[in-house]
Design an enzyme around this catalytic site. Structure first.
Site, PDB file in Angstrom:
ATOM      1  N   ASP A 100       0.840  -1.204   0.000  1.00  0.00           N
ATOM      2  CA  ASP A 100       0.000   0.000   0.000  1.00  0.00           C
ATOM      3  C   ASP A 100       0.871   1.249   0.000  1.00  0.00           C
ATOM      4  O   ASP A 100       0.486   2.289   0.508  1.00  0.00           O
ATOM      5  CB  ASP A 100      -0.917  -0.016   1.232  1.00  0.00           C
ATOM      6  CG  ASP A 100      -2.020   1.014   1.121  1.00  0.00           C
ATOM      7  OD1 ASP A 100      -2.595   1.397   2.170  1.00  0.00           O
ATOM      8  OD2 ASP A 100      -2.295   1.488  -0.003  1.00  0.00           O
ATOM      9  N   LYS A 131       2.848   3.539  -5.640  1.00  0.00           N
ATOM     10  CA  LYS A 131       2.279   2.551  -6.582  1.00  0.00           C
ATOM     11  C   LYS A 131       3.309   2.076  -7.608  1.00  0.00           C
ATOM     12  O   LYS A 131       3.217   0.954  -8.078  1.00  0.00           O
ATOM     13  CB  LYS A 131       1.048   3.146  -7.281  1.00  0.00           C
ATOM     14  CG  LYS A 131       0.004   3.690  -6.290  1.00  0.00           C
ATOM     15  CD  LYS A 131      -0.264   2.742  -5.121  1.00  0.00           C
ATOM     16  CE  LYS A 131      -0.932   3.435  -3.957  1.00  0.00           C
ATOM     17  NZ  LYS A 131      -0.867   2.664  -2.689  1.00  0.00           N
ATOM     18  N   ASP A 153      -3.261  -3.014  -2.427  1.00  0.00           N
ATOM     19  CA  ASP A 153      -4.317  -2.001  -2.444  1.00  0.00           C
ATOM     20  C   ASP A 153      -4.205  -1.154  -3.719  1.00  0.00           C
ATOM     21  O   ASP A 153      -3.133  -1.069  -4.325  1.00  0.00           O
ATOM     22  CB  ASP A 153      -4.190  -1.086  -1.209  1.00  0.00           C
ATOM     23  CG  ASP A 153      -5.394  -0.153  -1.065  1.00  0.00           C
ATOM     24  OD1 ASP A 153      -5.227   0.926  -0.478  1.00  0.00           O
ATOM     25  OD2 ASP A 153      -6.494  -0.500  -1.561  1.00  0.00           O
ATOM     26  N   ASN A 154      -5.306  -0.522  -4.119  1.00  0.00           N
ATOM     27  CA  ASN A 154      -5.307   0.502  -5.177  1.00  0.00           C
ATOM     28  C   ASN A 154      -4.924   0.017  -6.571  1.00  0.00           C
ATOM     29  O   ASN A 154      -4.351   0.785  -7.359  1.00  0.00           O
ATOM     30  CB  ASN A 154      -4.353   1.658  -4.806  1.00  0.00           C
ATOM     31  CG  ASN A 154      -4.579   2.157  -3.436  1.00  0.00           C
ATOM     32  OD1 ASN A 154      -3.688   2.098  -2.571  1.00  0.00           O
ATOM     33  ND2 ASN A 154      -5.772   2.661  -3.178  1.00  0.00           N
ATOM     34  N   GLU A 180     -11.373   4.253  -0.829  1.00  0.00           N
ATOM     35  CA  GLU A 180     -11.779   4.561   0.547  1.00  0.00           C
ATOM     36  C   GLU A 180     -12.640   5.827   0.623  1.00  0.00           C
ATOM     37  O   GLU A 180     -12.323   6.847   0.020  1.00  0.00           O
ATOM     38  CB  GLU A 180     -10.553   4.718   1.468  1.00  0.00           C
ATOM     39  CG  GLU A 180      -9.453   5.596   0.950  1.00  0.00           C
ATOM     40  CD  GLU A 180      -8.394   4.826   0.201  1.00  0.00           C
ATOM     41  OE1 GLU A 180      -8.710   3.755  -0.347  1.00  0.00           O
ATOM     42  OE2 GLU A 180      -7.260   5.292   0.144  1.00  0.00           O
TER      43      GLU A 180
END
Ligand SMILES: O=C(NC/C=C/[C@H]1O[C@@H](Sc2ccncc2)[C@H](O)[C@@H]1O)c1cc([N+](=O)[O-])cc(O)c1O
Ligand SMILES: [Mg+2]
Length: 206
Positions: A133, A136, A161-162, A191
Site C-alpha cells: 500500500d 504505486k 491495495d489501489n 476509501e
C-alpha cells in the site's frame, strides 16, 4: 486524525481506533487509509491466512497496521515499512493507542533498502502475507526484490491495495500473467468514496 483517535477511541481497543479514523475521514478530512470497505476484505484475507509473519509496505498513519495486527495470533510478527518520518511518528502513536505495539515493528526507511535486510536484521525466513500500500510504482520492483531475496515461499500471499485507483498497471500486468502467481481481484471502492478500486490477492506458487 491522531487527535480524533485520542479523543474518540478507547485505549487498547483496536476496533475503536479503526472506527475513530474512519469517522474522521468520512466527516472531517479524506485520507488515504485503506478504509472500512476494503478494510473488511483485508480482515477476511488476514483471518483466512492466519499469518505468523506479515510485511506491510507503506504504514502511513497506521490504520491498516492496526487492522492487521488486531487479528494476528499472539506469537505473530508484523513488520511495517514507512519512508516518511512524520507519518511514522503519527503511526507509532496510533498503534500504541490501540495497544498493539508488541505485535508491530515499524521500520523507518525505504522498502527497496530494507527488503534485502529482512533476514539478517529481523530473523525473517519468509513472509506468509505481504500488504502492498505504498508508492504505486514500487509494487512491481519490490515484489521482484522479495522474490530475489527468497522472502516468498510456496503459498505466500500478496495483497495489493489501489490496483484500480490510483492504479498499479505494471504490477497487475506482471502478477496476472506470471506463471508463478495465482491472482484474484476483489472489487470494491476507493476509501470513503464511490469510485471503483479493489484489492488484488495473489498466491506465490514457488
Ligand atoms: O498514493 C497512495 N498511497 C501511497 C502511500 C504511500 C505511503 O507509503 C510511504 S512510501 C514508502 C516507500 C517505500 N517504502 C515504504 C514506504 C509514504 O510515506 C506513505 O506513507 C494512495 C493514494 C490514494 N488516492 O486515492 O490518491 C489512495 C490510496 O489508498 C493510496 O494508498
Ligand atoms: Mg492505499
Amino acid at each position: 486524525m491522531l487527535a480524533a483517535v485520542q479523543k474518540n477511541a478507547t485505549r487498547g481497543d483496536p476496533r475503536s481506533v479503526v472506527k475513530a479514523i474512519d469517522q474522521f475521514c468520512r466527516q472531517k478530512e479524506w485520507a488515504m487509509n485503506v478504509g472500512d470497505e476494503k478494510g473488511c476484505i483485508l480482515d477476511s484475507v488476514v483471518t483466512e491466512v492466519n499469518p505468523a509473519t506479515v510485511l506491510e509496505l507503506g504504514t502511513y498513519c497506521g490504520y491498516s497496521t492496526v487492522r492487521i495486527a488486531s487479528l494476528l495470533p499472539s506469537n505473530a510478527k508484523l513488520i511495517t515499512l514507512e519512508f516518511n518520518p512524520d507519518y511514522a511518528a503519527i503511526a507509532r502513536q496510533v498503534i500504541a493507542w490501540a495497544g498493539l505495539e508488541d505485535k508491530v515493528q515499524l521500520v523507518e526507511g525505504a522498502s527497496g533498502d530494507w527488503i534485502p535486510k529482512m533476514k539478517e536484521k529481523f530473523g525473517i525466513e519468509t513472509f506468509d502475507l505481504v500488504f502492498l500500500d505504498h508508492w504505486k510504482d514500487r509494487y512491481l520492483p519490490d515484489t521482484k526484490l522479495m522474490e530475489e531475496c527468497g522472502l516468498l515461499r510456496k503459498g505466500s500471499i500478496l495483497l495489493a491495495d489501489n490496483v484500480i485507483c490510483p492504479g498499479t498497471p505494471d504490477y497487475l500486468e506482471y502478477i496476472r500473467n506470471s506463471p508463478r502467481y495465482k491472482s484474484q481481484y476483489f472489487k470494491s471502492h476507493l476509501e470513503y468514496t464511490k469510485v471503483e478500486d479493489g484489492l488484488e490477492k495473489s498466491v506465490f506458487l514457488g
